[in-house]
Design a protein around this motif. Structure first.
Motif, PDB file in Angstrom:
ATOM      1  N   SER A  45       0.960  -8.672   0.254  1.00 35.24           N
ATOM      2  CA  SER A  45       0.476  -9.715   1.155  1.00 35.24           C
ATOM      3  C   SER A  45       0.932  -9.462   2.587  1.00 35.24           C
ATOM      4  CB  SER A  45       0.948 -11.086   0.686  1.00 35.24           C
ATOM      5  OG  SER A  45       2.363 -11.159   0.669  1.00 35.24           O
ATOM      6  N   CYS A  46       2.137  -8.942   2.757  1.00 34.59           N
ATOM      7  CA  CYS A  46       2.653  -8.658   4.099  1.00 34.59           C
ATOM      8  C   CYS A  46       1.783  -7.620   4.805  1.00 34.59           C
ATOM      9  CB  CYS A  46       4.095  -8.165   4.016  1.00 34.59           C
ATOM     10  SG  CYS A  46       4.857  -7.830   5.622  1.00 34.59           S
ATOM     11  N   ILE A  47       1.322  -6.638   4.043  1.00 34.37           N
ATOM     12  CA  ILE A  47       0.484  -5.587   4.625  1.00 34.37           C
ATOM     13  C   ILE A  47      -0.951  -6.068   4.826  1.00 34.37           C
ATOM     14  CG2 ILE A  47      -0.509  -3.296   4.258  1.00 34.37           C
ATOM     15  CD1 ILE A  47       1.996  -2.593   2.643  1.00 34.37           C
ATOM     16  N   LEU A  48      -1.562  -6.562   3.755  1.00 35.72           N
ATOM     17  CA  LEU A  48      -3.008  -6.798   3.772  1.00 35.72           C
ATOM     18  C   LEU A  48      -3.418  -8.096   4.444  1.00 35.72           C
ATOM     19  CD1 LEU A  48      -4.033  -5.377   0.279  1.00 35.72           C
ATOM     20  CD2 LEU A  48      -4.089  -4.262   2.513  1.00 35.72           C
ATOM     21  N   GLN A  49      -2.462  -8.988   4.729  1.00 35.02           N
ATOM     22  CA  GLN A  49      -2.802 -10.135   5.553  1.00 35.02           C
ATOM     23  C   GLN A  49      -3.142  -9.716   6.979  1.00 35.02           C
ATOM     24  OE1 GLN A  49       0.468 -12.874   5.206  1.00 35.02           O
ATOM     25  NE2 GLN A  49      -0.356 -13.860   3.372  1.00 35.02           N
TER      26      GLN A  49
ATOM     27  N   LEU B 257      -3.684   2.890   7.386  1.00 38.16           N
ATOM     28  CA  LEU B 257      -2.596   3.359   6.516  1.00 38.16           C
ATOM     29  C   LEU B 257      -2.680   2.756   5.118  1.00 38.16           C
ATOM     30  CD1 LEU B 257       0.458   3.040   8.951  1.00 38.16           C
ATOM     31  CD2 LEU B 257      -0.512   5.178   8.091  1.00 38.16           C
ATOM     32  N   ALA B 258      -3.072   1.485   5.059  1.00 39.40           N
ATOM     33  CA  ALA B 258      -2.945   0.729   3.813  1.00 39.40           C
ATOM     34  C   ALA B 258      -4.087   0.928   2.824  1.00 39.40           C
ATOM     35  CB  ALA B 258      -2.815  -0.759   4.145  1.00 39.40           C
ATOM     36  N   ILE B 259      -5.318   0.998   3.301  1.00 39.29           N
ATOM     37  CA  ILE B 259      -6.455   0.985   2.380  1.00 39.29           C
ATOM     38  C   ILE B 259      -6.475   2.176   1.425  1.00 39.29           C
ATOM     39  CG2 ILE B 259      -8.979   1.245   2.305  1.00 39.29           C
ATOM     40  CD1 ILE B 259      -9.128  -0.897   4.474  1.00 39.29           C
ATOM     41  N   PRO B 260      -6.194   3.403   1.868  1.00 39.01           N
ATOM     42  CA  PRO B 260      -6.167   4.513   0.899  1.00 39.01           C
ATOM     43  C   PRO B 260      -5.161   4.297  -0.233  1.00 39.01           C
ATOM     44  CG  PRO B 260      -6.213   5.362   3.145  1.00 39.01           C
ATOM     45  CD  PRO B 260      -5.966   3.892   3.250  1.00 39.01           C
TER      46      PRO B 260
ATOM     47  N   ALA C 154       4.800  -0.498   9.707  1.00 38.11           N
ATOM     48  CA  ALA C 154       3.759  -0.311   8.683  1.00 38.11           C
ATOM     49  C   ALA C 154       3.944   0.988   7.900  1.00 38.11           C
ATOM     50  CB  ALA C 154       2.376  -0.344   9.329  1.00 38.11           C
ATOM     51  N   LYS C 155       4.300   2.064   8.576  1.00 40.05           N
ATOM     52  CA  LYS C 155       4.433   3.353   7.887  1.00 40.05           C
ATOM     53  C   LYS C 155       5.492   3.292   6.794  1.00 40.05           C
ATOM     54  CE  LYS C 155       5.043   8.300   8.725  1.00 40.05           C
ATOM     55  NZ  LYS C 155       5.278   9.352   9.769  1.00 40.05           N
ATOM     56  N   ALA C 156       6.635   2.712   7.098  1.00 41.97           N
ATOM     57  CA  ALA C 156       7.710   2.610   6.103  1.00 41.97           C
ATOM     58  C   ALA C 156       7.337   1.639   4.994  1.00 41.97           C
ATOM     59  CB  ALA C 156       9.004   2.158   6.771  1.00 41.97           C
ATOM     60  N   LEU C 157       6.664   0.543   5.358  1.00 40.59           N
ATOM     61  CA  LEU C 157       6.270  -0.456   4.374  1.00 40.59           C
ATOM     62  C   LEU C 157       5.239   0.116   3.412  1.00 40.59           C
ATOM     63  CD1 LEU C 157       7.006  -3.448   3.875  1.00 40.59           C
ATOM     64  CD2 LEU C 157       5.015  -4.088   5.234  1.00 40.59           C
ATOM     65  N   VAL C 158       4.250   0.812   3.946  1.00 43.07           N
ATOM     66  CA  VAL C 158       3.223   1.435   3.104  1.00 43.07           C
ATOM     67  C   VAL C 158       3.835   2.573   2.281  1.00 43.07           C
ATOM     68  CG1 VAL C 158       1.060   2.764   3.122  1.00 43.07           C
ATOM     69  CG2 VAL C 158       1.311   0.758   4.605  1.00 43.07           C
TER      70      VAL C 158
ATOM     71  N   ARG D  37      13.503 -10.703   2.752  1.00 45.04           N
ATOM     72  CA  ARG D  37      14.043 -10.869   4.115  1.00 45.04           C
ATOM     73  C   ARG D  37      13.300  -9.989   5.107  1.00 45.04           C
ATOM     74  NH1 ARG D  37      14.421 -12.667   7.935  1.00 45.04           N
ATOM     75  NH2 ARG D  37      16.166 -13.090   9.359  1.00 45.04           N
ATOM     76  N   ILE D  38      12.964  -8.778   4.714  1.00 42.93           N
ATOM     77  CA  ILE D  38      12.272  -7.841   5.605  1.00 42.93           C
ATOM     78  C   ILE D  38      10.853  -8.322   5.914  1.00 42.93           C
ATOM     79  CG2 ILE D  38      11.267  -5.519   5.725  1.00 42.93           C
ATOM     80  CD1 ILE D  38      13.778  -4.571   4.142  1.00 42.93           C
ATOM     81  N   THR D  39      10.120  -8.701   4.900  1.00 37.70           N
ATOM     82  CA  THR D  39       8.730  -9.122   5.129  1.00 37.70           C
ATOM     83  C   THR D  39       8.684 -10.406   5.951  1.00 37.70           C
ATOM     84  OG1 THR D  39       8.719 -10.208   2.940  1.00 37.70           O
ATOM     85  CG2 THR D  39       7.792  -7.978   3.079  1.00 37.70           C
ATOM     86  N   THR D  40       9.667 -11.286   5.742  1.00 37.67           N
ATOM     87  CA  THR D  40       9.737 -12.496   6.566  1.00 37.67           C
ATOM     88  C   THR D  40       9.967 -12.138   8.029  1.00 37.67           C
ATOM     89  OG1 THR D  40      10.636 -13.788   4.731  1.00 37.67           O
ATOM     90  CG2 THR D  40      10.968 -14.671   6.944  1.00 37.67           C
ATOM     91  N   ALA D  41      10.888 -11.232   8.272  1.00 35.95           N
ATOM     92  CA  ALA D  41      11.192 -10.819   9.650  1.00 35.95           C
ATOM     93  C   ALA D  41      10.000 -10.135  10.305  1.00 35.95           C
ATOM     94  CB  ALA D  41      12.401  -9.893   9.652  1.00 35.95           C
ATOM     95  N   ILE D  42       9.277  -9.323   9.531  1.00 34.15           N
ATOM     96  CA  ILE D  42       8.086  -8.646  10.076  1.00 34.15           C
ATOM     97  C   ILE D  42       7.035  -9.664  10.505  1.00 34.15           C
ATOM     98  CG2 ILE D  42       6.101  -7.228   9.430  1.00 34.15           C
ATOM     99  CD1 ILE D  42       8.034  -5.466   7.826  1.00 34.15           C
ATOM    100  N   ARG D  43       6.826 -10.683   9.656  1.00 36.57           N
ATOM    101  CA  ARG D  43       5.837 -11.712  10.010  1.00 36.57           C
ATOM    102  C   ARG D  43       6.285 -12.497  11.244  1.00 36.57           C
ATOM    103  NH1 ARG D  43       5.986 -12.719   4.240  1.00 36.57           N
ATOM    104  NH2 ARG D  43       4.137 -11.869   3.222  1.00 36.57           N
TER     105      ARG D  43
END
Length: 345
Positions: free
Chosen positions: A114-118, A128-131, A79-83, A64-70
């Motif tokens: 997928s939510c982050i790296l898309q 934030l994500a790549i490291p 992003a900070k909380a997701l990562v 539900r969260i990733t859908t809402a983010i998209r």
């Protein structure tokens, strides 16, 4: 946090979790970071890996969260909380239990990935994500690693500099069989050539095991390396390149690399002229490119290239008078100072 999220996550109420999808995305968007932080607490509990109810609640809430983010395009806000949740998965076992059964934390990592790296075209998110993403390459989950590699390859297109600091990790992953990442190396080579140069011999040894697209990316890497004019790299790759010229699939790009090298280090190719001649006879359509290499080497060793140029002229159907013109255009005498009559025979 929205009261329904508070109920579902606070009481881990699976019966109400599905109701989250009845809410409008905009109604819950402000609650997403706090919900992610609560999920991190739940998934880090000591009994999470054996608690099916908690796992189901977390899985539904993440979806539900990733859908809402998209839908709200609010990835940069959350992003900070997701990562942070993604990173927490690294503290747990990610190796599959059975042949196809992911661990609970591998499922979380996969759902979030997928939510982050898309969003590979959003530098703040990628910073934030790549490291964190590169750490998943060595955690024993092949499916997760393969999917991660595909996304990292996309990130390399737009933000290669963010990947460059992790070149050593990427190269080691490739050498362990994750060859999808070969497409990243040409992009990061400009920033971090040394980790690649150190493992170049091992990378070249992979060639026969690679699929054709991966072979192409390896050759692209060599072309980028050749342009850097590093003699150590040139000396390692020339025998490899000459050896693969017999493969018609890639001989055009290989010759372009050799032409690049011949432009600044022609003497390095001198000892390979007989092999080039043999390949030119086998593939006459390459003779024009071969002639450029002969010409470059001819500036430093006319005698060695004279017979090669003669062979090229014959393969091209070029009159031998034109061969004389070629030498004159280069401001040189014919090989060994021979007269036209002697060359013609």
């Amino acid at each position: 946090m929205h009261q329904l999220f508070r109920l579902v996550l606070g009481q881990k109420d699976l019966s109400r979790a599905g109701d989250l999808f009845s809410l409008d995305d905009s109604e819950i968007e402000d609650s997403l970071t706090e919900a992610l932080e609560q999920i991190k607490i739940i998934s880090s509990s000591s009994d999470y890996q054996t608690n099916n109810n908690d796992q189901a609640v977390v899985e539904i809430c993440i979806t539900r969260i990733t859908t809402a983010i998209r839908e709200t395009e609010s990835i940069e806000k959350h992003a900070k909380a997701l990562v942070g949740l993604w990173d927490s998965c690294l503290e747990h076992n990610l190796r599959p239990f059975g042949k196809d059964e992911d661990t609970p934390h591998a499922k979380i990592a996969s759902d979030i990935m997928s939510c982050i790296l898309q969003n590979y075209n959003r530098p703040p998110v990628m910073a934030l994500a790549i490291p964190i993403a590169v750490k998943f390459l060595h955690r024993g989950n092949k499916e997760l690693c393969r999917n991660m590699s595909n996304y990292l390859s996309l990130a390399a297109i737009t933000k290669a500099d963010l990947l460059a600091d992790h070149t050593e990790v990427i190269v080691k992953s490739i050498l362990q069989g994750n060859t999808v990442l070969l497409r990243v190396l040409p992009a990061v080579y400009e920033k971090q050539p040394q980790p690649i140069n150190r493992h170049l011999t091992e990378l070249l040894a992979l060639m026969s095991q690679l699929e054709q697209p991966e072979q192409y990316h390896l050759l692209r890497l060599l072309h980028v390396a050749a342009k850097k004019k590093q003699l150590e790299v040139v000396q390692k790759c020339i025998p490899f390149l000459i050896g693969h010229l017999k493969d018609s699939t890639h001989n055009d790009i290989i010759l372009n690399i050799l032409i690049e090298i011949a432009g600044y280090e022609p003497v390095a190719l001198n000892g390979f002229l007989p092999m080039l001649k043999e390949i030119g006879e086998r593939f006459p359509y390459l003779t024009g490119q071969m002639a450029r290499i002969y010409g470059a080497v001819g500036h430093v060793d006319e005698a060695a290239t004279g017979s090669m140029m003669l062979a090229s002229a014959q393969l091209l159907g070029r009159p031998q008078e034109n061969l004389q013109s070629w030498w004159k255009a280069k401001g040189k005498k014919t090989p060994h100072g021979q007269s036209r009559r002697k060359i013609v025979g």
